[in-house]
Design an enzyme around this catalytic site. Sequence first.
Site, mmCIF file in Angstrom:
data_model
loop_
_atom_site.group_PDB
_atom_site.id
_atom_site.type_symbol
_atom_site.label_atom_id
_atom_site.label_comp_id
_atom_site.label_asym_id
_atom_site.label_seq_id
_atom_site.Cartn_x
_atom_site.Cartn_y
_atom_site.Cartn_z
ATOM 1 N N CYS A 65 -2.472 -0.122 7.414
ATOM 2 C CA CYS A 65 -1.758 1.146 7.266
ATOM 3 C C CYS A 65 -1.936 2.038 8.490
ATOM 4 O O CYS A 65 -0.977 2.681 8.937
ATOM 5 C CB CYS A 65 -2.221 1.854 6.000
ATOM 6 N N HIS A 123 0.869 -1.186 0.000
ATOM 7 C CA HIS A 123 0.000 0.000 0.000
ATOM 8 C C HIS A 123 0.903 1.233 0.000
ATOM 9 O O HIS A 123 2.020 1.207 0.526
ATOM 10 C CB HIS A 123 -0.879 0.022 1.248
ATOM 11 N N CYS A 158 -6.360 1.990 5.695
ATOM 12 C CA CYS A 158 -6.982 0.759 6.175
ATOM 13 C C CYS A 158 -6.377 0.381 7.530
ATOM 14 O O CYS A 158 -5.498 1.075 8.042
ATOM 15 C CB CYS A 158 -6.745 -0.360 5.157
ATOM 16 N N GLU A 169 0.882 3.859 1.765
ATOM 17 C CA GLU A 169 1.300 4.301 3.096
ATOM 18 C C GLU A 169 2.448 3.469 3.644
ATOM 19 O O GLU A 169 3.390 4.007 4.234
ATOM 20 C CB GLU A 169 0.113 4.226 4.084
#
Length: 161
Positions: free
Chosen positions: A94, A61, A91, A63
């Site tokens: 993260c 991801h 999410c 992040e």
Amino acid sequence: MQINNTAYLTHRQWMKRAIALANEAGEAGDVPVGAIIVDRAGNAIAEASNRKERDKDPTAHAEILVLRKASQVLQSWHLNDCTLYVTLEPCSMCAGAIVHARIGLLVYGADDAKTGCIRTVMNLPDSAVSNHRLSVMAGIMESVCREQLRSWFANKRSNNN
């Protein structure tokens, strides 16, 4: 949280860069999410976009990738004096990483009604399990961030039919 006009313009500037990064991810076949970390002096020290599909990695991801890069640049996992800009509400994975990195300020664009774990579905930063109190600013360029995701998913659905 009340911010002055100069700070608001700066947040918009960095969010525009995160949106450009998200666009790159979308064009490469990944969900369009972009992230950038800015240090205390206002310098961008790391940027990333989603790479789950390209890297075949569920943890890729934007992040997570940007936290890794910033930690390498600073030679520390303590990112207390940094601001993280991301186009979509993080999410659970993260959000947990952001809290553990002790980010000073999280600025995000669009809420995520399905998996958002900062304010929407759950509030990890303010929960009892959080070891760091994260400052959060949501909704910077929200409509642009939301539209970018909406149009990407609509295009993906139409191409799959």
